[in-house]
Design an enzyme around this catalytic site. Structure first.
Site, PDB file in Angstrom:
ATOM      1  N   GLN A 125       0.910   8.276 -11.148  1.00  0.00           N
ATOM      2  CA  GLN A 125      -0.414   7.707 -10.914  1.00  0.00           C
ATOM      3  C   GLN A 125      -0.776   7.936  -9.453  1.00  0.00           C
ATOM      4  O   GLN A 125      -0.001   7.561  -8.567  1.00  0.00           O
ATOM      5  CB  GLN A 125      -0.300   6.219 -11.225  1.00  0.00           C
ATOM      6  CG  GLN A 125      -1.528   5.437 -11.069  1.00  0.00           C
ATOM      7  CD  GLN A 125      -1.182   3.962 -10.975  1.00  0.00           C
ATOM      8  OE1 GLN A 125      -0.037   3.564 -11.155  1.00  0.00           O
ATOM      9  NE2 GLN A 125      -2.148   3.155 -10.677  1.00  0.00           N
ATOM     10  N   SER A 128      -3.499   5.487  -4.742  1.00  0.00           N
ATOM     11  CA  SER A 128      -3.391   5.071  -3.335  1.00  0.00           C
ATOM     12  C   SER A 128      -3.390   6.244  -2.372  1.00  0.00           C
ATOM     13  O   SER A 128      -2.866   7.311  -2.671  1.00  0.00           O
ATOM     14  CB  SER A 128      -2.111   4.274  -3.121  1.00  0.00           C
ATOM     15  OG  SER A 128      -2.063   3.178  -3.986  1.00  0.00           O
ATOM     16  N   GLU A 243      -4.932  -3.170 -18.518  1.00  0.00           N
ATOM     17  CA  GLU A 243      -3.529  -2.857 -18.288  1.00  0.00           C
ATOM     18  C   GLU A 243      -2.849  -3.955 -17.487  1.00  0.00           C
ATOM     19  O   GLU A 243      -1.791  -4.454 -17.838  1.00  0.00           O
ATOM     20  CB  GLU A 243      -3.388  -1.565 -17.498  1.00  0.00           C
ATOM     21  CG  GLU A 243      -4.279  -0.443 -17.939  1.00  0.00           C
ATOM     22  CD  GLU A 243      -4.187  -0.193 -19.423  1.00  0.00           C
ATOM     23  OE1 GLU A 243      -5.141   0.347 -19.962  1.00  0.00           O
ATOM     24  OE2 GLU A 243      -3.181  -0.571 -20.046  1.00  0.00           O
ATOM     25  N   SER A 367      -2.671  -6.141  -4.984  1.00  0.00           N
ATOM     26  CA  SER A 367      -1.855  -7.230  -4.417  1.00  0.00           C
ATOM     27  C   SER A 367      -2.363  -8.591  -4.897  1.00  0.00           C
ATOM     28  O   SER A 367      -3.516  -8.727  -5.311  1.00  0.00           O
ATOM     29  CB  SER A 367      -1.890  -7.175  -2.892  1.00  0.00           C
ATOM     30  OG  SER A 367      -3.083  -7.764  -2.425  1.00  0.00           O
ATOM     31  N   ASN A 368      -1.507  -9.580  -4.833  1.00  0.00           N
ATOM     32  CA  ASN A 368      -1.889 -10.888  -5.356  1.00  0.00           C
ATOM     33  C   ASN A 368      -3.017 -11.534  -4.551  1.00  0.00           C
ATOM     34  O   ASN A 368      -3.794 -12.311  -5.094  1.00  0.00           O
ATOM     35  CB  ASN A 368      -0.652 -11.795  -5.423  1.00  0.00           C
ATOM     36  CG  ASN A 368       0.262 -11.370  -6.563  1.00  0.00           C
ATOM     37  OD1 ASN A 368       0.025 -10.339  -7.206  1.00  0.00           O
ATOM     38  ND2 ASN A 368       1.294 -12.147  -6.822  1.00  0.00           N
ATOM     39  N   GLU A 369      -3.101 -11.186  -3.278  1.00  0.00           N
ATOM     40  CA  GLU A 369      -4.240 -11.699  -2.490  1.00  0.00           C
ATOM     41  C   GLU A 369      -5.541 -11.158  -3.077  1.00  0.00           C
ATOM     42  O   GLU A 369      -6.520 -11.893  -3.244  1.00  0.00           O
ATOM     43  CB  GLU A 369      -4.128 -11.282  -1.018  1.00  0.00           C
ATOM     44  CG  GLU A 369      -3.092 -12.050  -0.208  1.00  0.00           C
ATOM     45  CD  GLU A 369      -1.668 -11.571  -0.467  1.00  0.00           C
ATOM     46  OE1 GLU A 369      -1.493 -10.496  -1.088  1.00  0.00           O
ATOM     47  OE2 GLU A 369      -0.723 -12.284  -0.071  1.00  0.00           O
TER      48      GLU A 369
HETATM   49  C1  LIG Z   1       6.815  -0.246  -6.045  1.00  0.00           C
HETATM   50  C2  LIG Z   1       5.437   0.241  -5.849  1.00  0.00           C
HETATM   51  C3  LIG Z   1       4.940   1.207  -6.695  1.00  0.00           C
HETATM   52  C4  LIG Z   1       3.660   1.713  -6.509  1.00  0.00           C
HETATM   53  N1  LIG Z   1       3.243   2.704  -7.343  1.00  0.00           N
HETATM   54  C5  LIG Z   1       2.032   3.263  -7.124  1.00  0.00           C
HETATM   55  C6  LIG Z   1       1.614   4.365  -7.904  1.00  0.00           C
HETATM   56  O1  LIG Z   1       2.321   4.811  -8.804  1.00  0.00           O
HETATM   57  N2  LIG Z   1       0.419   4.929  -7.655  1.00  0.00           N
HETATM   58  C7  LIG Z   1      -0.397   4.456  -6.664  1.00  0.00           C
HETATM   59  O2  LIG Z   1      -1.476   4.991  -6.515  1.00  0.00           O
HETATM   60  N3  LIG Z   1      -0.041   3.410  -5.901  1.00  0.00           N
HETATM   61  C8  LIG Z   1       1.173   2.811  -6.090  1.00  0.00           C
HETATM   62  N4  LIG Z   1       1.574   1.759  -5.308  1.00  0.00           N
HETATM   63  C9  LIG Z   1       0.701   1.329  -4.215  1.00  0.00           C
HETATM   64  C10 LIG Z   1       0.040  -0.020  -4.417  1.00  0.00           C
HETATM   65  O3  LIG Z   1      -1.004   0.083  -5.320  1.00  0.00           O
HETATM   66  C11 LIG Z   1      -0.443  -0.492  -3.042  1.00  0.00           C
HETATM   67  O4  LIG Z   1       0.702  -0.719  -2.257  1.00  0.00           O
HETATM   68  C12 LIG Z   1      -1.243  -1.758  -3.094  1.00  0.00           C
HETATM   69  O5  LIG Z   1      -2.510  -1.524  -3.687  1.00  0.00           O
HETATM   70  C13 LIG Z   1      -1.458  -2.374  -1.717  1.00  0.00           C
HETATM   71  O6  LIG Z   1      -1.919  -1.437  -0.775  1.00  0.00           O
HETATM   72  P1  LIG Z   1      -1.184  -1.223   0.606  1.00  0.00           P
HETATM   73  O7  LIG Z   1       0.247  -1.045   0.336  1.00  0.00           O
HETATM   74  O8  LIG Z   1      -1.909  -0.151   1.326  1.00  0.00           O
HETATM   75  O9  LIG Z   1      -1.327  -2.598   1.385  1.00  0.00           O
HETATM   76  P2  LIG Z   1      -2.544  -3.043   2.306  1.00  0.00           P
HETATM   77  O10 LIG Z   1      -3.808  -2.817   1.584  1.00  0.00           O
HETATM   78  O11 LIG Z   1      -2.376  -2.464   3.644  1.00  0.00           O
HETATM   79  O12 LIG Z   1      -2.278  -4.597   2.354  1.00  0.00           O
HETATM   80  C14 LIG Z   1      -1.264  -5.193   3.168  1.00  0.00           C
HETATM   81  C15 LIG Z   1      -1.386  -6.702   3.033  1.00  0.00           C
HETATM   82  O13 LIG Z   1      -2.700  -7.134   3.400  1.00  0.00           O
HETATM   83  C16 LIG Z   1      -3.286  -7.842   2.341  1.00  0.00           C
HETATM   84  N5  LIG Z   1      -4.721  -7.542   2.249  1.00  0.00           N
HETATM   85  C17 LIG Z   1      -5.343  -6.347   2.309  1.00  0.00           C
HETATM   86  N6  LIG Z   1      -6.660  -6.505   2.112  1.00  0.00           N
HETATM   87  C18 LIG Z   1      -6.884  -7.824   1.939  1.00  0.00           C
HETATM   88  C19 LIG Z   1      -8.027  -8.632   1.695  1.00  0.00           C
HETATM   89  N7  LIG Z   1      -9.258  -8.113   1.552  1.00  0.00           N
HETATM   90  N8  LIG Z   1      -7.854  -9.959   1.566  1.00  0.00           N
HETATM   91  C20 LIG Z   1      -6.619 -10.512   1.678  1.00  0.00           C
HETATM   92  N9  LIG Z   1      -5.507  -9.806   1.901  1.00  0.00           N
HETATM   93  C21 LIG Z   1      -5.641  -8.480   2.041  1.00  0.00           C
HETATM   94  C22 LIG Z   1      -2.596  -7.338   1.087  1.00  0.00           C
HETATM   95  O14 LIG Z   1      -2.694  -8.277   0.047  1.00  0.00           O
HETATM   96  C23 LIG Z   1      -1.185  -7.159   1.574  1.00  0.00           C
HETATM   97  O15 LIG Z   1      -0.553  -8.403   1.564  1.00  0.00           O
HETATM   98  C24 LIG Z   1       2.846   1.233  -5.449  1.00  0.00           C
HETATM   99  C25 LIG Z   1       3.340   0.233  -4.609  1.00  0.00           C
HETATM  100  C26 LIG Z   1       4.618  -0.254  -4.793  1.00  0.00           C
HETATM  101  C27 LIG Z   1       5.112  -1.288  -3.869  1.00  0.00           C
END
Ligand SMILES: Cc1cc2nc3c(=O)[nH]c(=O)nc-3n(C[C@H](O)[C@H](O)[C@H](O)COP(=O)(O)OP(=O)(O)OC[C@H]3O[C@@H](n4cnc5c(N)ncnc54)[C@H](O)[C@@H]3O)c2cc1C
Lengths: 385, 358
Positions: A125, A128, A243, A367-369
Site C-alpha cells: 500500500q 504515505s 476497512e 493515528s488515533n489522534e
Molecule cells: C507498522 C506500520 C505500517 C505502516 N504501513 C503503511 C503502509 O503499508 N502504507 C502506507 O502508505 N503507510 C503505512 N504506514 C504509515 C502510517 O499510515 C503513518 O505512519 C500514519 O498515517 C502517521 O503518519 P506519520 O508517521 O507521518 O506521523 P505524523 O503525521 O508525523 O504524526 C506524528 C504524531 O503527530 C500526531 N498528529 C499529526 N497531525 C495531527 C493533528 N492534526 N492533530 C493531532 N495530532 C496530530 C500524530 O497523531 C502522531 O502522534 C505504516 C505505519 C506503521 C507504523
C-alpha cells in the site's frame, strides 16, 4: 434480534474448522517480515485459495465463495481460534480488493482479483509520503498522463512489506496544478517496473517490515487507474473507513489474544498475582474483546440492512489498537524477565512479537489522534479548528 | 443471526423519546424534586398512557408482553430524561417477579397477583423492590407494594405492613429508605430454590435496568456537553474547536458506542435464558457505568466552573450517574462475577463463543 446461527451458518463453521484442522501447516511459518517467511506465507495462502477460503466474501467467479458478512465473521472466528498463520496480503485483499469490487472495471476485477486472492500477486500500500503522513492530502508524488499511460515520479514511504511484494497501489497527483485532495488519481503499479527502486526500512524487530518506494519516470498504463482521473481521494476514502472499521481487524483476532492472555495468566498465576491488579486487567480485556465482537456483529447487521458504516470505524480503530496494546503490555508484565526473549521458537516470542507490533497500532491506519478528531468533527459535529 | 432491532422497536423508542422530551423537561424535573414524595402522579399517568407501565405485563393481563430487549431501549430513555420515578422498578423488576412466580393452589393469592399485575400495567400502583446488594430501598415510602427478600424467600408486602426511615441522597430525584418489616406466611411469594432463582433474577433485572439508564445518562451528558462547547467562547473561538476538548468528548462517544452492543447482548441473552446471561449482564453494567462515569467526568471538565453549579442541567444527570453506578451491584461486584466466569476452567471462551452458549 436473533442471536442464533442458521443451520447453514453452523455448517459453514464446521466446514472451515475441519478444513483448518486437516490443512494447517505442521511447522510454524517463519516471520513474513523476512523473504523466506513471506514465501512460506504465499504458499499457505495459495492453499487457502484452492479451498476457496482465501476471500470468502468475494463472488465465486473472482475466486471467493460469495459469503455474507456474518459468514465472514464466522470464518475469521474459526481461523483465529485455530491459530492459523497471520494473513500477509491483507493490504491488497482488504483495501485494494474491496475498492476494486466497488469501483473497478470488469476487466480490472478479472485481471487483478483472482491472483490477489491466490496471493500470486502480493500487494503493498503506497499512501504515505515523507511529508504526507497524517496529512495525507499533502501528497506530492506525481502521475502525469502521456497518451495511454502515466509517468510517475516521487517517493512513498512506510509501505508495509514492499520489499517483498509484487505490486503496489496508491494515490498520485495527476493534476500538477492541484492541491490537497483534489487532482489525485488512484493507481496500481507493478513493483518490478523500470524506474522503481525499493529501499527497505528496518522496523523495531530488526526486520524489513516496510520500505520506501522511489519512482523515477515509471510508466503505468492508464487502465491501471481505479476510478476516474482526479477523484482518487474519493475512491480511497470510500473504502478506507469500511476497512478501518471492520475488515482490517476482525474481532476474532483480539478474542484469541484475550483467550491466550487468560491462559498465560493461569499458567503463571502465582507470579502474576504479585500484582493483584493483573487478574482484573486480564478479565477486563477479555470483556473488551467481546465488546468489540458484539459491536462488529451489530455493524454487520446494520450493513446487511443497507446502512453505511460511519464514524464508528474510527471508534473501532481506536478501540482495537488500544486494546491490543494493553493486552500485550499485561502479557509482558506476566512474563516478567522472560519477556525479552527474541527466540522465535520460544512461547514467549509470541507475546514479544505482538507487543512490538502493538506499538504501531495507534499510529498506522490513521493515528488515533486523527481518529479522535474525526469522531469529534464528523460524529459529534464539533467545529474544525 | 441478526443483532439489530426491528423498525417497530426503534419506532416505539423514538415515540417514547419524543414524549419524554416535552413531558419531562429539566424544569419539570426540578419542580418534582422539590416535592415531598419526589414523585408526580401526573407524570406517572402520562407515562402509563404511553404504554410504558404495561411493557412487560403479559398480554393476558392486559399488557404488551414485551421483554428485556424492549426494556434495554426504554431504560436508556428513562436515563436520558432523568425521569424521577421508579418506573423501571415497578414495571420491569416487580412485574418480572410477579410473572415469574409459580402458580399455587392458593386461588385467592393467584387472583391477587393478577390484580397487582393489571394495576402495574395501568400505572395505578407503585412497587418498590429490595435486595441485599442495595442497603436501602428506593421509593419504599411511596410504594403501594414492596417486594422484599428474607433469606431465600421472596415476599410481597403492602405499605401498611412496613416501617420506613427516609435517608437523603445526593441525587435529589431519589427517595431512599431503610425498611423494617416482619416476614409472614401471608406475604410469602416464593421460597427455597424457586425463591433463590427469583432473587437472582431480581438482581439481574436491576443491574440491566441500571445499565440501560446509565447509558442513557451518558448520552445526555455528552449531548449537553456538545451544546455547551459549541457556544462557549474563549481565546476568540468556541472551545469545541480546541483539540483537547474534542478529544475529551470523542472518548465519551467511543465509550458509549462500545457499551451499546454489550447492553443489547445482555438483554437478549437474558430474555433467551442463556446460561451465561448473568455474566453478560455484569459486563453490561460495567461498560455502561464506565461510559456514564467518563461522560460525567469529562462533561464537568469541558463545562468548566459552570459544571460545578446547581444551575446547569448537567448536575442532575451527573448525580444520577454517580448513584446508579453503585446501585444493583457496583463495578467491583460485577467485575467479581465476570472474573469468576473468565477464570473458570470449564468455560469456553474465545472466538466463536460470543453468542448462544447453551
Ligand atoms: C507498522 C506500520 C505500517 C505502516 N504501513 C503503511 C503502509 O503499508 N502504507 C502506507 O502508505 N503507510 C503505512 N504506514 C504509515 C502510517 O499510515 C503513518 O505512519 C500514519 O498515517 C502517521 O503518519 P506519520 O508517521 O507521518 O506521523 P505524523 O503525521 O508525523 O504524526 C506524528 C504524531 O503527530 C500526531 N498528529 C499529526 N497531525 C495531527 C493533528 N492534526 N492533530 C493531532 N495530532 C496530530 C500524530 O497523531 C502522531 O502522534 C505504516 C505505519 C506503521 C507504523
Amino acid at each position: 434480534m436473533n442471536l442464533t446461527y442458521t443451520k447453514q451458518q453452523q455448517a459453514f463453521r464446521l466446514e472451515v474448522r475441519q478444513w483448518l484442522a486437516d490443512n494447517l501447516p505442521e511447522q510454524k511459518l517463519a516471520s513474513y517480515d523476512t523473504r523466506e517467511g513471506f514465501e512460506q506465507h504465499r504458499v499457505w495462502e495459495g492453499k487457502l485459495f484452492d479451498a476457496r477460503l482465501s476471500m470468502v466474501m468475494w463472488p465465486e467467479e473472482l475466486g471467493g465463495r460469495g459469503c455474507d458478512l456474518i459468514e465472514w465473521l464466522i470464518f475469521e472466528e474459526e481461523y483465529y481460534a485455530a491459530d492459523a498463520p497471520m494473513r500477509v496480503n491483507q493490504n491488497g485483499q482488504l483495501l485494494l480488493g474491496s475498492t476494486l469490487i466497488e469501483f473497478g472495471t470488469d476487466e480490472q476485477k478479472k485481471q487483478f482479483l483472482p491472483p490477489m486472492a491466490a496471493s500470486q500477486h502480493m500487494w503493498a500500500q503506497a499512501w504515505s509520503e515523507p511529508n504526507a503522513g497524517s496529512d495525507m492530502a499533502a501528497i506530492t508524488s506525481k502521475a502525469i498522463r502521456e497518451g495511454d499511460h502515466y509517468v510517475i515520479n516521487g517517493q512513498k514511504t512506510w509501505s508495509t512489506r514492499a520489499s517483498f511484494a509484487d505490486w503496489c497501489f496508491g494515490l498520485f497527483r495527476s493534476d500538477p496544478t492541484s492541491s490537497r485532495h483534489h487532482g489525485l488519481s488512484y493507481l496500481m503499479v507493478p513493483l518490478d517496473a523500470e524506474g522503481v527502486t525499493i529501499r527497505p526500512i528496518k522496523a523495531l524487530n530488526g526486520k524489513d517490515a516496510f520500505a520506501e518506494i522511489f519512482f523515477d519516470n515509471v510508466k503505468v498504463p492508464v487502465v491501471n487507474r481505479v476510478g476516474d482521473e482526479g477523484v482518487g481521494w474519493r475512491v480511497a476514502m470510500a473504502t478506507a473507513g469500511f476497512e478501518r472499521g471492520l475488515l482490517l481487524r476482525s474481532p476474532a483476532r483480539f478474542q484469541q489474544t484475550a483467550r491466550k492472555l487468560v491462559e498465560l495468566y493461569k499458567a503463571n498465576q502465582q507470579t502474576a498475582d504479585n500484582d493483584p491488579s493483573i487478574r482484573n486487567q486480564v478479565s477486563e480485556y477479555w470483556s473488551a474483546a467481546e465488546a468489540y465482537a458484539l459491536s462488529a456483529y451489530n455493524t454487520v447487521g446494520r450493513l446487511n440492512q443497507g446502512d453505511k458504516i460511519g464514524a464508528e470505524s474510527s471508534i473501532n480503530k481506536i478501540f482495537w489498537s488500544e486494546l491490543d496494546l494493553k493486552m500485550h503490555e499485561t502479557a509482558m508484565r506476566i512474563l516478567g524477565s522472560r519477556a525479552e526473549l527474541l527466540d522465535n521458537d520460544a512461547q514467549e516470542a509470541y507475546w514479544l512479537d505482538g507487543f512490538l507490533f502493538a506499538q504501531a497500532g495507534p499510529i498506522y491506519a490513521g493515528s488515533n489522534e486523527i481518529q479522535r478528531n474525526i469522531i469529534a468533527e464528523r460524529m459529534l459535529g464539533l467545529p474544525r479548528a | 443471526m441478526d443483532f439489530t432491532f426491528t423498525e417497530d422497536e426503534l419506532a416505539f423508542r423514538e415515540a417514547i423519546s419524543r414524549f419524554l422530551m416535552t413531558e419531562a423537561a429539566p424544569e419539570a424535573l426540578r419542580e418534582i424534586w422539590e416535592t415531598d414524595t419526589g414523585r408526580s402522579p401526573e407524570l406517572r399517568n402520562k407515562i402509563a398512557e404511553q404504554g410504558l407501565t404495561a411493557l412487560s405485563i403479559p398480554e393476558e393481563d392486559g399488557g404488551l408482553g414485551l421483554g428485556d430487549v424492549a426494556w434495554s431501549l426504554m431504560t436508556q430513555e428513562l436515563g436520558y430524561y432523568g425521569i424521577p420515578d421508579s418506573l423501571a422498578d415497578t414495571a420491569y423488576l416487580a412485574a418480572g417477579v410477579l410473572t415469574a412466580r409459580p402458580q399455587t393452589d392458593n386461588l385467592e393469592r393467584n387472583q391477587q397477583i393478577k390484580q397487582w399485575l393489571t394495576a402495574i400495567g395501568e400505572g395505578s400502583i407503585r412497587v418498590a423492590v429490595g435486595h441485599p446488594v442495595n442497603p436501602l430501598v428506593a421509593d419504599a415510602a411511596v410504594a403501594d407494594l414492596l417486594i422484599l427478600l428474607d433469606g431465600d424467600d421472596v415476599h410481597a408486602v403492602t405499605r401498611k405492613d412496613i416501617d420506613v426511615v427516609l435517608r437523603p441522597s445526593i441525587d435529589s430525584s431519589r427517595r431512599l429508605a431503610k425498611v423494617s418489616w416482619q416476614p409472614s406466611r401471608d406475604s410469602l411469594l416464593a421460597s427455597g430454590e424457586v425463591g433463590k432463582a427469583i432473587q437472582q433474577q431480581i438482581l439481574n433485572r436491576g443491574a440491566l435496568s441500571a445499565a440501560g439508564q446509565l447509558l442513557g445518562l451518558a448520552q445526555r451528558m455528552l449531548d449537553l456537553s456538545i451544546d455547551y462547547v459549541a457556544q462557549r467562547k474563549q481565546f476568540g473561538r468556541v472551545i469545541g474547536s480546541f483539540q483537547a476538548v474534542k478529544h475529551h468528548l470523542a472518548d465519551v462517544a467511543s465509550k458509549i458506542e462500545m457499551a451499546k452492543p454489550v447492553l443489547y447482548r445482555a438483554a437478549k441473552e437474558f430474555d433467551d435464558e442463556s446460561v451465561d446471561s448473568s455474566v453478560y449482564i455484569s459486563q453490561a453494567k460495567i461498560f455502561c457505568a464506565e461510559a456514564a462515569h467518563l461522560a460525567a467526568k469529562n462533561g464537568i471538565q469541558v463545562h468548566g466552573a459552570m459544571g460545578y453549579t446547581w444551575e446547569v442541567d448537567l448536575q442532575m444527570f451527573m448525580k444520577r450517574t454517580w448513584v446508579l453506578e453503585s446501585t444493583w451491584g457496583d463495578v467491583s461486584f460485577h467485575k467479581a462475577r465476570v472474573n469468576e466466569f473468565v477464570f473458570d476452567a470449564n468455560n469456553k471462551i474465545g472466538p466463536g463463543q460470543t453468542f448462544g452458549r447453551t
